[in-house]
Scaffold this active site. Structure first.
Site, PDB file in Angstrom:
ATOM      1  CB  ILE A   1      46.779 -38.052  12.689  1.00 15.23           C
ATOM      2  CG1 ILE A   1      45.897 -37.004  13.360  1.00 15.23           C
ATOM      3  CG2 ILE A   1      45.967 -39.990  12.567  1.00 15.23           C
ATOM      4  CD1 ILE A   1      44.566 -36.761  12.521  1.00 15.23           C
TER       5      ILE A   1
ATOM      6  NE  ARG B   1      38.703 -28.083   5.484  1.00 17.09           N
ATOM      7  CZ  ARG B   1      36.597 -28.119   5.793  1.00 17.09           C
ATOM      8  NH1 ARG B   1      36.624 -28.472   6.715  1.00 17.09           N
ATOM      9  NH2 ARG B   1      35.890 -26.264   5.589  1.00 17.09           N
ATOM     10  CD  GLU B   2      39.675 -37.013   9.805  1.00 25.29           C
ATOM     11  OE1 GLU B   2      39.271 -37.767   8.673  1.00 25.29           O
ATOM     12  OE2 GLU B   2      39.112 -37.449  10.633  1.00 25.29           O
TER      13      GLU B   2
ATOM     14  CB  ALA C   1      50.581 -44.921 -12.273  1.00 22.48           C
TER      15      ALA C   1
ATOM     16  CD  GLU D   1      54.331 -49.349 -13.124  1.00 17.78           C
ATOM     17  OE1 GLU D   1      53.182 -48.944 -13.738  1.00 17.78           O
ATOM     18  OE2 GLU D   1      53.859 -49.250 -12.007  1.00 17.78           O
TER      19      GLU D   1
ATOM     20  CB  SER E   1      41.217 -37.583  -3.666  1.00 18.59           C
ATOM     21  OG  SER E   1      40.994 -38.673  -4.865  1.00 18.59           O
ATOM     22  N   PRO E   2      41.029 -33.298  -4.341  1.00 18.87           N
ATOM     23  CG  PRO E   2      40.368 -31.874  -5.675  1.00 18.87           C
ATOM     24  CD  PRO E   2      40.756 -33.387  -5.951  1.00 18.87           C
TER      25      PRO E   2
ATOM     26  CD  GLU F   1      62.330 -56.119  -2.289  1.00 23.55           C
ATOM     27  OE1 GLU F   1      61.772 -56.042  -1.049  1.00 23.55           O
ATOM     28  OE2 GLU F   1      63.577 -56.005  -2.345  1.00 23.55           O
TER      29      GLU F   1
ATOM     30  CD  GLU G   1      55.136 -51.967  -9.581  1.00 25.64           C
ATOM     31  OE1 GLU G   1      53.589 -51.126  -9.379  1.00 25.64           O
ATOM     32  OE2 GLU G   1      55.415 -51.823 -10.141  1.00 25.64           O
TER      33      GLU G   1
END
Length: 183
Positions: free
Chosen positions: A14, A37-38, A76, A96, A113-114, A140, A142
């Site tokens: 999509i 299912r999306e 992260a 970071e 988020s399974p 750049e 962040e």
């Protein structure tokens, strides 16, 4: 066959973005019926629990547009194509925070988020960290501010919802459990 497996009958992309893509799958359920299912596809990510020599947790505060607010989080970032999680962790820590480390240990990998996404985060523990004079530059787009917290302060930030993301809460809990084991 895997327990409760849903067989994909059709998959339609999509949206394909820079970081994620979204697909809609038509699946056959274990009872023979069909459903949709999306699913968000994500390249995976790393998170780094870095401890200073005086046992402070190295974090960054940054604005999260999806939440319209700033959060305090452990460093992260997403895996780049062909990049190993260990290498991503070393790079993200430096980009970071300006820190590098002599010792990087994999703690665990977990899905965020399974129910709708395949993102797998690899959590690392960085010890023997040192501030680099010639650290890799941040991305750049962040903007982050370095924050160093004691474990007690991090627990307070969780209660105040200044730390309000799963990877950071998981890392703080890991330290709490580790501290309880060593008492």
């Amino acid at each position: 066959m895997k327990k409760f497996e849903e067989k994909t009958l059709q998959s339609t992309e999509i949206f394909k973005g820079k970081i994620i893509s979204l697909q809609e799958d038509i699946v056959e359920l274990p009872d023979g019926k069909t459903s949709k299912r999306e699913i968000i596809k994500h390249p995976g990510a790393v998170a780094v629990l870095a401890l200073t020599p005086d046992n402070k947790i190295v974090m960054v505060e940054q604005y999260r547009k999806a939440l319209e607010r700033s959060l305090v989080e452990i460093p992260a970032g997403k895996l780049e194509p062909g990049e190993k999680p260990y290498d991503t962790a070393m790079r993200e820590l430096e980009e970071e925070t300006g820190y590098s480390c002599q010792q990087l240990e994999h703690i665990i990998s977990f899905y965020t988020s399974p129910g709708f996404a395949d993102e797998l985060v690899h959590l690392y523990l960085a010890k023997d960290i040192v501030k680099k004079e010639d650290a890799l530059p941040a991305d750049e787009d962040e903007f982050v501010e370095l924050v160093e917290l004691t474990l007690a302060e991090a627990e307070g930030y969780i209660r105040e919802q200044r730390i309000h993301d799963a990877k950071t809460a998981y890392a703080v809990q890991y330290l709490m459990l580790d501290e309880a084991r060593t008492r």
